[in-house]
Design a protein around this motif. Structure first.
Motif, PDB file in Angstrom:
ATOM      1  N   TYR A  63       0.834  -1.205   0.000  1.00 59.98           N
ATOM      2  CA  TYR A  63       0.000   0.000   0.000  1.00 59.98           C
ATOM      3  C   TYR A  63       0.866   1.251   0.000  1.00 59.98           C
ATOM      4  CZ  TYR A  63      -3.917  -3.078   1.009  1.00 59.98           C
ATOM      5  OH  TYR A  63      -4.867  -4.064   0.944  1.00 59.98           O
ATOM      6  N   CYS A  64       1.967   1.178   0.749  1.00 64.05           N
ATOM      7  CA  CYS A  64       2.868   2.324   0.868  1.00 64.05           C
ATOM      8  C   CYS A  64       3.464   2.662  -0.508  1.00 64.05           C
ATOM      9  CB  CYS A  64       3.959   1.961   1.879  1.00 64.05           C
ATOM     10  SG  CYS A  64       5.270   3.150   2.018  1.00 64.05           S
ATOM     11  N   ALA A  65       3.899   1.624  -1.228  1.00 61.48           N
ATOM     12  CA  ALA A  65       4.496   1.844  -2.555  1.00 61.48           C
ATOM     13  C   ALA A  65       3.443   2.356  -3.534  1.00 61.48           C
ATOM     14  CB  ALA A  65       5.107   0.541  -3.070  1.00 61.48           C
ATOM     15  N   GLU A  66       2.223   1.789  -3.437  1.00 54.58           N
ATOM     16  CA  GLU A  66       1.154   2.235  -4.341  1.00 54.58           C
ATOM     17  C   GLU A  66       0.868   3.721  -4.145  1.00 54.58           C
ATOM     18  OE1 GLU A  66      -2.339  -0.138  -3.794  1.00 54.58           O
ATOM     19  OE2 GLU A  66      -1.438  -1.874  -4.789  1.00 54.58           O
ATOM     20  N   GLU A  67       0.886   4.151  -2.887  1.00 50.11           N
ATOM     21  CA  GLU A  67       0.605   5.561  -2.598  1.00 50.11           C
ATOM     22  C   GLU A  67       1.662   6.461  -3.236  1.00 50.11           C
ATOM     23  OE1 GLU A  67      -0.794   7.459   1.446  1.00 50.11           O
ATOM     24  OE2 GLU A  67       1.400   7.464   1.319  1.00 50.11           O
ATOM     25  N   THR A  68       2.935   6.063  -3.104  1.00 48.74           N
ATOM     26  CA  THR A  68       4.009   6.878  -3.687  1.00 48.74           C
ATOM     27  C   THR A  68       3.902   6.895  -5.213  1.00 48.74           C
ATOM     28  OG1 THR A  68       5.498   6.464  -1.826  1.00 48.74           O
ATOM     29  CG2 THR A  68       6.533   7.107  -3.895  1.00 48.74           C
ATOM     30  N   VAL A  69       3.619   5.721  -5.794  1.00 43.02           N
ATOM     31  CA  VAL A  69       3.497   5.654  -7.258  1.00 43.02           C
ATOM     32  C   VAL A  69       2.323   6.525  -7.724  1.00 43.02           C
ATOM     33  CG1 VAL A  69       2.992   4.117  -9.202  1.00 43.02           C
ATOM     34  CG2 VAL A  69       4.665   3.431  -7.483  1.00 43.02           C
ATOM     35  N   ALA A  70       1.241   6.533  -6.930  1.00 37.22           N
ATOM     36  CA  ALA A  70       0.092   7.373  -7.298  1.00 37.22           C
ATOM     37  C   ALA A  70       0.504   8.852  -7.291  1.00 37.22           C
ATOM     38  CB  ALA A  70      -1.063   7.137  -6.330  1.00 37.22           C
ATOM     39  N   SER A  71       1.325   9.233  -6.321  1.00 40.24           N
ATOM     40  CA  SER A  71       1.792  10.638  -6.274  1.00 40.24           C
ATOM     41  C   SER A  71       2.633  10.957  -7.510  1.00 40.24           C
ATOM     42  CB  SER A  71       2.649  10.884  -5.024  1.00 40.24           C
ATOM     43  OG  SER A  71       1.876  10.757  -3.877  1.00 40.24           O
ATOM     44  N   ILE A  72       3.501  10.018  -7.901  1.00 40.99           N
ATOM     45  CA  ILE A  72       4.347  10.248  -9.090  1.00 40.99           C
ATOM     46  C   ILE A  72       3.455  10.381 -10.330  1.00 40.99           C
ATOM     47  CG2 ILE A  72       6.116   9.223 -10.587  1.00 40.99           C
ATOM     48  CD1 ILE A  72       7.205   7.782  -8.051  1.00 40.99           C
ATOM     49  N   SER A  73       2.468   9.483 -10.444  1.00 40.33           N
ATOM     50  CA  SER A  73       1.581   9.521 -11.619  1.00 40.33           C
ATOM     51  C   SER A  73       0.842  10.853 -11.695  1.00 40.33           C
ATOM     52  CB  SER A  73       0.549   8.399 -11.568  1.00 40.33           C
ATOM     53  OG  SER A  73       1.201   7.185 -11.483  1.00 40.33           O
ATOM     54  N   GLU A  74       0.324  11.293 -10.547  1.00 39.97           N
ATOM     55  CA  GLU A  74      -0.400  12.577 -10.512  1.00 39.97           C
ATOM     56  C   GLU A  74       0.519  13.708 -10.963  1.00 39.97           C
ATOM     57  OE1 GLU A  74      -2.936  11.635  -6.617  1.00 39.97           O
ATOM     58  OE2 GLU A  74      -2.011  13.645  -6.612  1.00 39.97           O
ATOM     59  N   ASP A  75       1.744  13.709 -10.457  1.00 42.73           N
ATOM     60  CA  ASP A  75       2.684  14.785 -10.797  1.00 42.73           C
ATOM     61  C   ASP A  75       3.047  14.745 -12.279  1.00 42.73           C
ATOM     62  OD1 ASP A  75       2.536  15.486  -8.200  1.00 42.73           O
ATOM     63  OD2 ASP A  75       4.551  14.847  -7.622  1.00 42.73           O
ATOM     64  N   LEU A  76       3.161  13.518 -12.820  1.00 41.82           N
ATOM     65  CA  LEU A  76       3.450  13.395 -14.250  1.00 41.82           C
ATOM     66  C   LEU A  76       2.312  13.994 -15.064  1.00 41.82           C
ATOM     67  CD1 LEU A  76       4.878   9.766 -14.639  1.00 41.82           C
ATOM     68  CD2 LEU A  76       5.974  11.880 -15.397  1.00 41.82           C
ATOM     69  N   GLU A  77       1.074  13.605 -14.671  1.00 44.25           N
ATOM     70  CA  GLU A  77      -0.096  14.095 -15.412  1.00 44.25           C
ATOM     71  C   GLU A  77      -0.206  15.609 -15.338  1.00 44.25           C
ATOM     72  OE1 GLU A  77      -3.593  12.063 -13.984  1.00 44.25           O
ATOM     73  OE2 GLU A  77      -2.695  10.150 -14.643  1.00 44.25           O
ATOM     74  N   GLN A  78       0.118  16.161 -14.200  1.00 39.32           N
ATOM     75  CA  GLN A  78      -0.043  17.621 -14.028  1.00 39.32           C
ATOM     76  C   GLN A  78       1.170  18.404 -14.510  1.00 39.32           C
ATOM     77  OE1 GLN A  78      -1.322  18.208 -10.009  1.00 39.32           O
ATOM     78  NE2 GLN A  78      -3.099  16.881 -10.325  1.00 39.32           N
ATOM     79  N   GLY A  79       2.116  17.723 -15.106  1.00 41.45           N
ATOM     80  CA  GLY A  79       3.271  18.412 -15.701  1.00 41.45           C
ATOM     81  C   GLY A  79       4.286  18.906 -14.700  1.00 41.45           C
ATOM     82  N   VAL A  80       4.144  18.487 -13.432  1.00 44.60           N
ATOM     83  CA  VAL A  80       5.076  18.951 -12.399  1.00 44.60           C
ATOM     84  C   VAL A  80       6.497  18.484 -12.717  1.00 44.60           C
ATOM     85  CG1 VAL A  80       5.634  18.802  -9.931  1.00 44.60           C
ATOM     86  CG2 VAL A  80       3.253  18.871 -10.672  1.00 44.60           C
ATOM     87  N   LEU A  81       6.580  17.354 -13.438  1.00 44.56           N
ATOM     88  CA  LEU A  81       7.892  16.759 -13.660  1.00 44.56           C
ATOM     89  C   LEU A  81       8.464  17.092 -15.035  1.00 44.56           C
ATOM     90  CD1 LEU A  81       7.136  13.281 -12.063  1.00 44.56           C
ATOM     91  CD2 LEU A  81       8.208  15.263 -11.020  1.00 44.56           C
ATOM     92  N   ALA A  82       7.803  18.007 -15.748  1.00 48.22           N
ATOM     93  CA  ALA A  82       8.279  18.323 -17.101  1.00 48.22           C
ATOM     94  C   ALA A  82       9.712  18.848 -17.042  1.00 48.22           C
ATOM     95  CB  ALA A  82       7.369  19.368 -17.722  1.00 48.22           C
ATOM     96  N   SER A  83      10.482  18.513 -18.052  1.00 44.13           N
ATOM     97  CA  SER A  83      11.872  18.943 -18.091  1.00 44.13           C
ATOM     98  C   SER A  83      11.954  20.451 -18.289  1.00 44.13           C
ATOM     99  CB  SER A  83      12.549  18.191 -19.236  1.00 44.13           C
ATOM    100  OG  SER A  83      13.573  18.952 -19.765  1.00 44.13           O
ATOM    101  N   SER A  84      12.818  21.109 -17.551  1.00 44.40           N
ATOM    102  CA  SER A  84      12.917  22.571 -17.659  1.00 44.40           C
ATOM    103  C   SER A  84      13.495  22.970 -19.018  1.00 44.40           C
ATOM    104  CB  SER A  84      13.764  23.132 -16.524  1.00 44.40           C
ATOM    105  OG  SER A  84      14.970  22.424 -16.460  1.00 44.40           O
TER     106      SER A  84
END
Ligand code: NAP
Length: 401
Positions: free
Chosen positions: A320-341
């Motif tokens: 569950y702990c890993a799923e939660e972290t992966v969900a955070s990464i997925s959300e950030d990817l979708e919202q463009g938080v991780l886009a390359s500068s």
């Protein structure tokens, strides 16, 4: 007894490496984990022969390549003391007490099985600094050890007396209630004396280790543990802690296993909450400091496992702990938080592989692990075991390629 040696009771985190990294963001996680591994210093000091950490012992019987050379002396004593009453303590007690004909059909390392087959250990003491209501194990694991065939279980009736705060604690926690009930039932159904040849499991409560005792006859070897009796103080339900009463007592033994939990260590350059022993985070997103302010996120840096929430939980908790972290990464990817500068695409998995290569790190991908798994199963089938573990890095890598 020759003398007492002071106790080193350091808690340390084992290095766990979680596979499957998918993007350049993820390599930051990897980088962090690698750093943890690099910087982990096992400070445990075995000043007397016969004193081991439970972690080492678990690695030994599980065939971990770094644990196979432990060679614990199981023949010079009939008594082992385990410090701590969590699930790891129960695991090691179970290995010492379970009939070896039953262990033979598990995936225990063969060399460990042979050593246990010749073991003279018949008595195991599981010692906790608090009471049965606060025992850190869970009900399933406790039931397993209490279910060992032909085992004499001893618990002092006085230790089962509950205070009003204990009662309150039990009302609030189903696990504590179940554990207490199992211990009370075991105490009530136990015979007054062990039968001839019966193995013994003693639960000892309200004792904190003070020092190890050195044998007169075998210089440098442990011959016992000097304990201070304790009482519970303060805090209210869930927060009672053990304080020494000034009364002491020795327990003779020829082996000690320290099983007092783990604590992560800080990684240079990474925020760390020393009190909790975790990297501060919100749902796996690493925070810049321990204030808990969610606007202070380290973009692109994530954490999971014991470094995220502390050294607790069963396997499902980690999922569950890993799923939660992966969900955070997925959300950030979708919202463009991780886009390359730079606007250029990130190198992703290929970038990670390149980085590992640059650092001379040889990754073992899942497909290679599958090869190891099937070879271990094949070897196991020849000996009526689910698996025969490969116990050297050399053998593991040979099969992996
Ligand atoms: P743990 O559950 O944290 O238990 C540590 C034990 O050591 C407690 O009894 C604790 O007593 C005692 N302790 C701590 N510091 C001490 C000190 N200075 N002196 C004396 N006693 C001390 O740790 P663990 O057993 O290593 O397990 C770690 C995690 O892995 C746990 O969450 C456990 O459930 C999990 N695990 C799960 C399984 C499974 O699912 N089958 C198997 C193994 C481990 P206090 O309570 O008084 O601090």
């Amino acid at each position: 007894m020759k003398g007492a040696r002071s106790l080193e009771m350091s808690r340390l985190d084992p290095p766990f490496l979680y596979p499957s990294f998918v993007s350049s963001t993820m390599w930051l996680c990897l980088h962090m984990v690698l750093k943890v591994i690099e910087l982990l210093v096992y400070q445990e000091k075995y000043d007397l022969i016969g004193v081991h950490s439970a972690r080492e012992f678990v690695w030994w019987y599980n065939g971990h390549p770094d644990g196979k050379n432990l060679s614990p002396d199981l023949k010079s004593t009939d008594t082992a003391v385990i410090l701590g009453q969590g699930n790891v303590a129960l695991d090691v007690a179970r290995i010492l007490l379970r009939p070896t004909e039953e262990l033979a059909t598990t995936d225990i390392a063969s060399y460990a099985w042979t050593a246990l087959e010749g073991s003279s250990i018949r008595k195991v003491y599981l010692v906790g600094r608090r009471g049965p209501v606060q025992a850190a194990c869970t009900a399933k694991e406790l039931r397993e050890i209490l279910g060992i065939k032909n085992l004499y279980v001893h618990i002092r009736e006085d230790d089962l007396i509950k205070s009003p705060t204990d009662e309150e604690e039990m009302k609030n926690s189903r696990i504590q209630r179940r554990v207490y009930e199992l211990l009370s039932k075991a105490a009530a159904s136990a015979s007054s004396q062990p039968m001839l040849g019966q193995r013994e499991l003693h639960f000892v409560f309200f004792r904190k280790p003070d020092s190890f005792l050195e044998s007169n006859e075998r210089s440098g070897h442990v011959s016992g543990v000097h304990f201070e009796k304790t009482a519970l103080k303060g805090g209210g339900p869930g927060k009672q802690y053990a304080v020494g009463t000034g009364e002491f007592e020795d327990l003779d033994c020829g082996m000690v296993l320290k099983s007092i939990g783990y604590k992560s260590v800080p990684v240079n350059g990474l925020p760390f909450d020393n009190h909790k022993g975790i990297v501060p985070n919100i749902r796996g997103r690493v925070l810049k400091n321990i204030s808990g302010d969610s606007s202070q996120v380290e973009n692109g840096l994530y954490v999971c496992g014991w470094l995220k929430r502390g050294p607790t939980g069963i396997i499902a908790t980690n999922l569950y702990c890993a799923e939660e972290t992966v969900a955070s990464i997925s959300e950030d990817l979708e919202q463009g938080v991780l886009a390359s500068s730079s606007g250029l695409p990130k190198p992703g998995r290929e970038g990670l592989l390149q980085l590992l290569d640059n650092r001379n790190v040889r990754p073992v991908p899942f497909s290679a692990w599958e090869k190891i798994d099937s070879e271990e199963k094949r070897l196991g089938s020849l000996r009526n075991k689910p698996k025969e573990k490969l116990t050297t890095y050399e053998d593991l890598l040979k099969v992996a390629t």
